[in-house]
Enzyme design. Structure first.
Site, PDB file in Angstrom:
ATOM      1  CB  VAL A  81      30.320  50.955  52.319  1.00  0.00           C
ATOM      2  CG1 VAL A  81      30.722  51.509  50.370  1.00  0.00           C
ATOM      3  CG2 VAL A  81      29.448  50.791  52.790  1.00  0.00           C
ATOM      4  CD  GLU A  82      36.827  46.932  50.728  1.00  0.00           C
ATOM      5  OE1 GLU A  82      37.201  47.876  50.391  1.00  0.00           O
ATOM      6  OE2 GLU A  82      37.465  46.554  51.939  1.00  0.00           O
TER       7      GLU A  82
END
Length: 424
Positions: free
Chosen positions: A312-313
């Site tokens: 997850v960015e």
């Protein structure tokens, strides 16, 4: 120059050469638009102190293990375990007792230059533990107790402490790798050494000489070998994306899906709309525009078969130019608001997992969940009764025997009409 001065100069020369070699292993320093204010951001030592302080205030809910997992230079990876430990036996990682609770592993700090995910982690831990001090029955108290009573939350707070230390000492805010310049997120044994990584030590995606060459990988493999996790997330920053495995080159060519893909897609969709930010989600090889071989979340999905595995960015803005810190991290004065905005993603994540686990338990505990429907059962029972009655009549009344001996004869003379006659 006296001998003492000569010795000092030689030592200084060696240090300069060593510094040049190390600096050449990753992205060169750039002129930054802004830098972190360490009264708002946490440096490496402040992160450790903050976690220690939280644990001291919540002895029944936070356990620290700062010695089992360390880096090449023997720095702690700051492993912590959050749960409701009341009445449970806990010592070190080898003594964890298996429970039916969800097992969740979150990882932060794999890339040295990404400060924001770690700040988000600290906000999460403080939020969960502070909720315990609210009055009984308040939303904060209920949520904290629900999460900590249903989930064993394992957190690798600083996966790459040597890289972070190198950044803080050199002020190279573009530094990504370990102390030897290896990108941890290319060092795992899932399609290792593919095109989505580099053998060049001067490349920021340098994968290392072999899979698991870096001691920093031991925390991931050690935990995954001992604990059957329900979910793993590797947190990063630089853009707002939620990546579903796989990210490697072969998977992009074959369009390979991980196990449990539909559920992963469902959860990614929920997380993407959980905050005021909008996150794109999907296969990593589709979203990123490039492939990445040897990643941690691919390894967790493909090798360890963790049902939910994501990268997850958390944050990113439109960025132009060579500067680095502003690509991965907000301004210091905006930091608190950003981590508050991100936080609802964790709430949605935990709620989804608890419901998913409860549904699994109901399914496993219901003996009829995989059985034929009741309607089909009634029909089958009725057929059995009818057959039994006919069989009984067949044996009891001889006339029935004679009737069953009738033969159907079709007239061959008239094909346009068919009739039936019975003979004795």
């Amino acid at each position: 120059m006296n001998p003492k001065q000569g010795t000092m100069m030689r030592h200084l020369y060696i240090v300069v050469i060593w510094f040049d070699v190390i600096s050449g292993l990753d992205v060169k320093p750039q002129k930054e638009r802004y830098l972190p204010d360490y009264s708002k951001y946490h440096n490496l030592s402040a992160i450790e102190k903050e976690l220690q302080s939280i644990a001291n205030r919540n002895l029944n809910y936070v356990k620290l293990d700062f010695s089992s997992f360390t880096s090449r230079q023997r720095r702690s990876q700051l492993f912590i375990h959050l749960s409701n430990f009341t009445g449970r036996n806990f010592n070190q990682i080898s003594s964890y007792q298996e429970t039916p609770r969800l097992k969740v592993l979150l990882s932060y700090g794999e890339h040295a230059r990404e400060f924001l995910p770690i700040e988000s982690m600290l906000h999460l831990v403080k939020n969960l533990t502070s909720g315990l001090s609210y009055h009984s029955g308040t939303p904060q108290e209920l949520f904290s107790r629900k999460v900590l009573s249903n989930i064993d939350l394992y957190i690798i707070s600083m996966a790459n402490p040597d890289g972070r230390k190198h950044l803080e000492v050199t002020h190279n805010y573009c530094w990504r790798g370990t102390s030897t310049g290896v990108d941890l997120d290319r060092n795992f044994d899932w399609e290792f050494a593919g095109k989505g990584s580099s053998s060049n030590q001067n490349d920021e995606e340098y994968r290392g000489p072999e899979a698991f060459s870096e001691p920093e990988t031991n925390v991931f493999t050690g935990l995954a070998n001992r604990i059957k996790f329900d979910l793993f997330i590797s947190f990063h920053s630089g853009i707002k994306h939620i990546y579903i495995p796989f990210s490697d080159t072969k998977s992009k060519i074959s369009k390979r899906n991980p196990p449990n893909f539909e559920n992963m897609l469902d959860l990614a969709s929920i997380l993407s709309h959980s905050t005021q930010y909008v996150y794109k989600y999907g296969h990593s090889y589709d979203l990123s525009g490039y492939t990445a071989d040897g990643t941690i979340f691919d390894y967790m999905a493909g090798v360890k078969k963790v049902p939910f595995s994501f990268a997850v960015e958390l944050w990113g803005t439109n960025h132009n130019g060579p500067s680095c810190f502003d690509l991965f991290n907000p301004k210091s004065e905006d930091l608190h608001e950003v981590v508050k905005t991100i936080h609802p993603m964790y709430a949605k994540l935990f709620s989804y997992l608890i419901e998913w686990k409860e549904a699994k338990i109901r399914h496993l505990s219901d003996p009829l969940s995989d059985a034929p429907s009741l309607t089909f059962g009634y029909v089958l029972l009725g057929c059995i009764v009818i057959i039994t009655v006919i069989t009984a009549l067949h044996g009891r009344y001889p006339i029935c025997n004679r009737l069953y001996q009738r033969r159907r004869i079709v007239s061959l003379k008239s094909l346009s009409s068919t009739f039936t006659m019975y003979t004795k």
